[in-house]
Scaffold this motif. Structure first.
Motif, PDB file in Angstrom:
ATOM      1  N   UNK A  10      -1.987  -4.712   3.612  1.00 42.49           N
ATOM      2  CA  UNK A  10      -1.313  -4.587   4.919  1.00 42.49           C
ATOM      3  C   UNK A  10      -0.521  -5.846   5.228  1.00 42.49           C
ATOM      4  N   UNK A  11      -1.128  -6.997   4.963  1.00 38.77           N
ATOM      5  CA  UNK A  11      -0.458  -8.281   5.211  1.00 38.77           C
ATOM      6  C   UNK A  11       0.826  -8.378   4.387  1.00 38.77           C
ATOM      7  N   UNK A  12       0.751  -7.976   3.120  1.00 40.91           N
ATOM      8  CA  UNK A  12       1.943  -8.004   2.258  1.00 40.91           C
ATOM      9  C   UNK A  12       3.032  -7.091   2.809  1.00 40.91           C
ATOM     10  N   UNK A  13       2.660  -5.891   3.202  1.00 40.08           N
ATOM     11  CA  UNK A  13       3.657  -4.964   3.738  1.00 40.08           C
ATOM     12  C   UNK A  13       4.257  -5.473   5.046  1.00 40.08           C
ATOM     13  N   UNK A  14       3.455  -6.151   5.871  1.00 37.81           N
ATOM     14  CA  UNK A  14       3.982  -6.721   7.119  1.00 37.81           C
ATOM     15  C   UNK A  14       4.982  -7.836   6.838  1.00 37.81           C
ATOM     16  N   UNK A  15       4.751  -8.601   5.762  1.00 41.05           N
ATOM     17  CA  UNK A  15       5.689  -9.671   5.395  1.00 41.05           C
ATOM     18  C   UNK A  15       7.056  -9.097   5.037  1.00 41.05           C
ATOM     19  N   UNK A  16       7.108  -7.829   4.673  1.00 43.70           N
ATOM     20  CA  UNK A  16       8.351  -7.202   4.227  1.00 43.70           C
ATOM     21  C   UNK A  16       9.247  -6.727   5.371  1.00 43.70           C
ATOM     22  N   UNK A  17       8.707  -6.660   6.579  1.00 48.30           N
ATOM     23  CA  UNK A  17       9.490  -6.157   7.713  1.00 48.30           C
ATOM     24  C   UNK A  17      10.759  -6.972   7.903  1.00 48.30           C
ATOM     25  N   UNK A  18      11.887  -6.274   8.064  1.00 46.57           N
ATOM     26  CA  UNK A  18      13.184  -6.896   8.326  1.00 46.57           C
ATOM     27  C   UNK A  18      13.616  -7.884   7.244  1.00 46.57           C
ATOM     28  N   UNK A  19      13.306  -7.555   5.991  1.00 37.40           N
ATOM     29  CA  UNK A  19      13.668  -8.423   4.869  1.00 37.40           C
ATOM     30  C   UNK A  19      14.325  -7.587   3.769  1.00 37.40           C
ATOM     31  N   UNK A  20      14.718  -8.249   2.714  1.00 35.96           N
ATOM     32  CA  UNK A  20      15.259  -7.554   1.551  1.00 35.96           C
ATOM     33  C   UNK A  20      14.243  -6.565   0.994  1.00 35.96           C
ATOM     34  N   UNK A  21      12.963  -6.946   1.028  1.00 34.22           N
ATOM     35  CA  UNK A  21      11.925  -6.060   0.494  1.00 34.22           C
ATOM     36  C   UNK A  21      11.897  -4.727   1.239  1.00 34.22           C
ATOM     37  N   UNK A  22      12.086  -4.757   2.541  1.00 31.61           N
ATOM     38  CA  UNK A  22      12.144  -3.508   3.301  1.00 31.61           C
ATOM     39  C   UNK A  22      13.397  -2.719   2.929  1.00 31.61           C
ATOM     40  N   UNK A  23      14.503  -3.407   2.765  1.00 29.83           N
ATOM     41  CA  UNK A  23      15.751  -2.750   2.380  1.00 29.83           C
ATOM     42  C   UNK A  23      15.604  -2.024   1.041  1.00 29.83           C
ATOM     43  N   UNK A  24      14.864  -2.636   0.110  1.00 28.13           N
ATOM     44  CA  UNK A  24      14.677  -2.044  -1.218  1.00 28.13           C
ATOM     45  C   UNK A  24      13.486  -1.085  -1.265  1.00 28.13           C
ATOM     46  N   UNK A  25      12.819  -0.876  -0.134  1.00 30.22           N
ATOM     47  CA  UNK A  25      11.655   0.029  -0.039  1.00 30.22           C
ATOM     48  C   UNK A  25      10.504  -0.396  -0.941  1.00 30.22           C
ATOM     49  N   UNK A  26      10.308  -1.704  -1.078  1.00 29.36           N
ATOM     50  CA  UNK A  26       9.196  -2.226  -1.875  1.00 29.36           C
ATOM     51  C   UNK A  26       7.907  -2.063  -1.081  1.00 29.36           C
ATOM     52  N   UNK A  27       6.881  -1.528  -1.755  1.00 35.72           N
ATOM     53  CA  UNK A  27       5.578  -1.334  -1.119  1.00 35.72           C
ATOM     54  C   UNK A  27       4.504  -1.898  -2.043  1.00 35.72           C
ATOM     55  N   UNK A  28       3.631  -2.719  -1.474  1.00 32.75           N
ATOM     56  CA  UNK A  28       2.513  -3.286  -2.230  1.00 32.75           C
ATOM     57  C   UNK A  28       1.415  -2.243  -2.334  1.00 32.75           C
ATOM     58  N   UNK A  29       0.898  -2.052  -3.568  1.00 30.68           N
ATOM     59  CA  UNK A  29      -0.070  -0.969  -3.765  1.00 30.68           C
ATOM     60  C   UNK A  29      -1.407  -1.403  -4.348  1.00 30.68           C
ATOM     61  N   UNK A  30      -1.493  -2.622  -4.918  1.00 33.34           N
ATOM     62  CA  UNK A  30      -2.788  -3.054  -5.460  1.00 33.34           C
ATOM     63  C   UNK A  30      -2.833  -4.574  -5.562  1.00 33.34           C
ATOM     64  N   UNK A  31      -4.041  -5.102  -5.411  1.00 36.90           N
ATOM     65  CA  UNK A  31      -4.304  -6.528  -5.573  1.00 36.90           C
ATOM     66  C   UNK A  31      -5.654  -6.652  -6.260  1.00 36.90           C
ATOM     67  N   UNK A  32      -5.697  -7.481  -7.319  1.00 36.07           N
ATOM     68  CA  UNK A  32      -6.965  -7.792  -7.971  1.00 36.07           C
ATOM     69  C   UNK A  32      -7.142  -9.312  -7.908  1.00 36.07           C
ATOM     70  N   UNK A  33      -8.098  -9.836  -8.663  1.00 39.43           N
ATOM     71  CA  UNK A  33      -8.337 -11.282  -8.638  1.00 39.43           C
ATOM     72  C   UNK A  33      -7.179 -12.101  -9.188  1.00 39.43           C
ATOM     73  N   UNK A  34      -6.346 -11.497 -10.050  1.00 41.51           N
ATOM     74  CA  UNK A  34      -5.245 -12.268 -10.629  1.00 41.51           C
ATOM     75  C   UNK A  34      -3.934 -11.495 -10.737  1.00 41.51           C
TER      76      UNK A  34
END
Length: 139
Positions: A10-34
């Motif tokens: 959720x934090x990663x997706x919030x960082x994308x608001x109003x940025x290039x990442x939002x423009x490109x429709x980038x969505x974070x889907x998984x995080x592991x230890x590395x």
């Protein structure tokens, strides 16, 4: 999915608001230890004129995922992350579907981090291989 992972995504997706990442429709889907994983749809929005994924869009995806990972894995509130060097090899083209950026940390220093980002299609074919170096700036 555990609550901590869900909160980080959720934090990663919030960082994308109003940025290039939002423009490109980038969505974070998984995080592991590395590893941090994000997806991006391959549509005409990210095509080059001949109808395939633009290398610049791949590089933007890679830098976004690696930089987010550096921020998360350093686990510090008062830092900013900047990409200072990026190198990409584009090995296969794609014109539709999704690409997935798998960013894996190679070196986790307090000042610099080195990431390897594999961009794969839905069948896990390698589309691009990217190396990213990030710099940690204290706020």
């Amino acid at each position: 999915m555990d609550k901590e992972k869900e909160e980080l995504l959720k934090k990663c997706d919030l960082m994308c608001k109003n940025t290039l990442m939002e423009t490109l429709d980038i969505k974070f889907i998984d995080i592991t230890n590395d590893t941090v994983v994000a997806q991006m749809p391959v549509t005409s929005k990210v095509h080059q004129p001949d109808g395939v994924l633009h290398g610049g869009a791949s590089v933007a995806l890679a830098e976004s995922v690696g930089s987010a990972g550096a921020h998360i894995f350093l686990n510090e509130k008062k830092v900013a992350i900047r990409g200072i060097e990026i190198s990409a090899n584009h090995v296969k083209s794609i014109s539709s579907g999704y690409v997935y950026a798998h960013a894996t940390i190679v070196h986790k220093g307090r000042t610099t981090q080195l990431w390897q980002i594999k961009i794969l299609d839905e069948d896990e074919n390698l589309i691009s291989l990217v190396k990213l170096t990030t710099l940690t700036l204290r706020k």
